[in-house]
Design an enzyme around this catalytic site. Structure first.
Site, PDB file in Angstrom:
ATOM      1  CG  ASP A   1     -12.654  -9.495   2.082  1.00  0.00           C
ATOM      2  OD1 ASP A   1     -12.624  -8.538   1.285  1.00  0.00           O
ATOM      3  OD2 ASP A   1     -12.211  -9.399   3.252  1.00  0.00           O
TER       4      ASP A   1
ATOM      5  CG  ASN B   1      -0.582  -7.097  -1.290  1.00  0.00           C
ATOM      6  OD1 ASN B   1      -1.177  -7.726  -2.166  1.00  0.00           O
ATOM      7  ND2 ASN B   1      -1.070  -6.947  -0.068  1.00  0.00           N
TER       8      ASN B   1
ATOM      9  CD  GLU C   1      -4.594  -8.047   1.919  1.00  0.00           C
ATOM     10  OE1 GLU C   1      -5.475  -7.300   2.399  1.00  0.00           O
ATOM     11  OE2 GLU C   1      -3.382  -7.818   2.029  1.00  0.00           O
TER      12      GLU C   1
ATOM     13  CD  GLU D   1      -2.841  -1.271   2.406  1.00  0.00           C
ATOM     14  OE1 GLU D   1      -2.759  -0.396   3.284  1.00  0.00           O
ATOM     15  OE2 GLU D   1      -3.707  -2.159   2.425  1.00  0.00           O
TER      16      GLU D   1
ATOM     17  CG  HIS E   1      -9.927  -6.159   0.983  1.00  0.00           C
ATOM     18  ND1 HIS E   1     -10.103  -7.313   1.727  1.00  0.00           N
ATOM     19  CD2 HIS E   1      -8.632  -5.814   1.125  1.00  0.00           C
ATOM     20  CE1 HIS E   1      -8.959  -7.628   2.307  1.00  0.00           C
ATOM     21  NE2 HIS E   1      -8.051  -6.737   1.961  1.00  0.00           N
TER      22      HIS E   1
END
Ligand code: XIL
Length: 352
Positions: free
Chosen positions: A275, A205, A273, A157, A241
């Site tokens: 979801d 990432n 990640e 990030e 996400h």
């Protein structure tokens, strides 16, 4: 034979047929392995004591990653100058679990603006001190898990949504020799990580960089530059996400195009990640979620460089979503009672 015994036998036969059908032994990891795709999940070792948690983890996944345990504040809570600077208890337990279940481990994360200890961020350290702390941190953590960790999120990030570099302790005070700042501190972190473990795959990432937008453009430009100058970058991690708005066709097309340009640079893509959060758990929402999961899996399967699909946990019982997105939840493949959701079936059938 009496009528009673015959019908009892028939019934037994019917029951065992159902049992063997649903209990065919197929799992996410088995299905995906045929296509050389790994299936991962974020993990908290403190939940190993729940039998369902351990069982599902060991059966269904081929990669695990600590959800928090290797972040700077967790693994390096105190300064090197005092007693017990590092805490390896959780990460060691995770690595041991992985070894005993033939699961690979992803490391997360070495350089990030969040979850850092006060002793690093309180403003008392000079740029030169910070730089030497980061170097030693990378050497120690990556060095300890050399041979146990197959891929690292080296930097997490580092970009703002508009594509500029985020102000962090590492960007703002990058140490001696970085007059020209920019991505130089990121490059340095990758070089230190490669020195500490020449075999681990090294990833950058980020979130909200799945589709083509100013942030993913900036990451792509950095990746191009790194490849050209042989900075040791092996892949890009796309956090993913998502909510249901990701199912819009133009979003999915842009996601696929972004993966393609990363692949064209000769880099691997890890979905790191994944979801899909919902506002309720009505059956309509759960089936829309299942449908979006299948589209994402299909897009990864069409892209040979997409080699890992990793979820940010697997049971709605232990998800970060309600704590960070008010009023939202139910993002994962098993519900909070460890019962498989429609999303599980749709991921499995798209991995087969
Ligand atoms: C989250 C964890 O899931 C939470 O338990 C923690 O409180 C905060 O961090 N991007 C990342 C992850 O790279 O490390 C974050 O994990 C979620 C967003």
């Amino acid at each position: 034979m009496t009528g009673f015994t015959i019908s009892a036998l028939l019934m037994l036969g019917a029951i065992s047929a159902v049992a063997s059908k649903s209990d065919s032994g197929m799992t996410l990891r088995k299905a995906a392995s045929k296509h050389k795709i790994f299936v991962g999940t974020a993990v908290e070792p403190r939940f190993f004591e729940e039998p369902e948690y351990r069982q599902i983890l060991g059966d269904e996944f081929s990669v695990i990653e600590p959800e928090n345990g290797m972040k700077f504040a967790s693994i390096h809570p105190r300064p090197d100058t005092g007693p017990n600077p590092y805490d390896f208890v959780g990460p060691d337990a995770l690595v041991a679990f992985a070894k005993s279940h033939k699961i690979k481990v992803r490391g997360h994360t070495l350089v990030w603006h969040s979850q850092q200890p006060r002793w690093v961020t309180n403003g008392s350290l000079t740029p030169v001190e910070l730089s030497s702390i980061l170097r030693k941190h990378i050497q120690t953590v990556v060095g300890r898990y050399r041979k146990s960790i197959y891929a690292w999120d080296v930097v997490n990030e580092a970009f703002n949504d508009n594509g500029s570099l985020r102000s962090t302790v590492w960007f703002d005070h990058p140490g001696i020799g970085f007059e020209h700042q920019g991505t130089a501190y990121i490059e340095q972190a990758f070089r230190w990580a490669r020195e500490a473990d020449p075999r681990a795959k090294l990833f950058y990432n980020d979130y909200s960089a799945e589709t083509i937008d100013p942030k993913s453009d900036a990451i792509f430009a950095m990746a191009q530059d790194f490849k050209k100058r042989h900075v040791p970058l092996d892949g890009i991690g796309l956090q993913m996400h998502c909510d249901l708005s990701f199912s819009r066709p133009e979003v999915l097309r842009s996601f696929e195009a972004n993966m393609q340009r990363i692949a064209d640079l000769g880099l691997d893509i890890h979905i790191t990640e994944l979801d899909i959060r919902l506002h309720d758990d009505t059956s309509a929402s759960l089936s829309a979620q299942a449908e979006l999961y299948s589209k994402i899996i299909q897009i990864c399967r069409r892209q040979p460089r997409c080699t890992l699909i990793q979820f940010w946990g697997f049971t709605d019982k232990h998800t970060w979503i309600p704590g960070f997105y008010r009023g939202q939840g139910w993002p994962l493949l098993w519900d909070s009672q460890y019962v498989k959701k429609p999303a599980y079936e749709s991921v499995l059938s798209n991995l087969k």
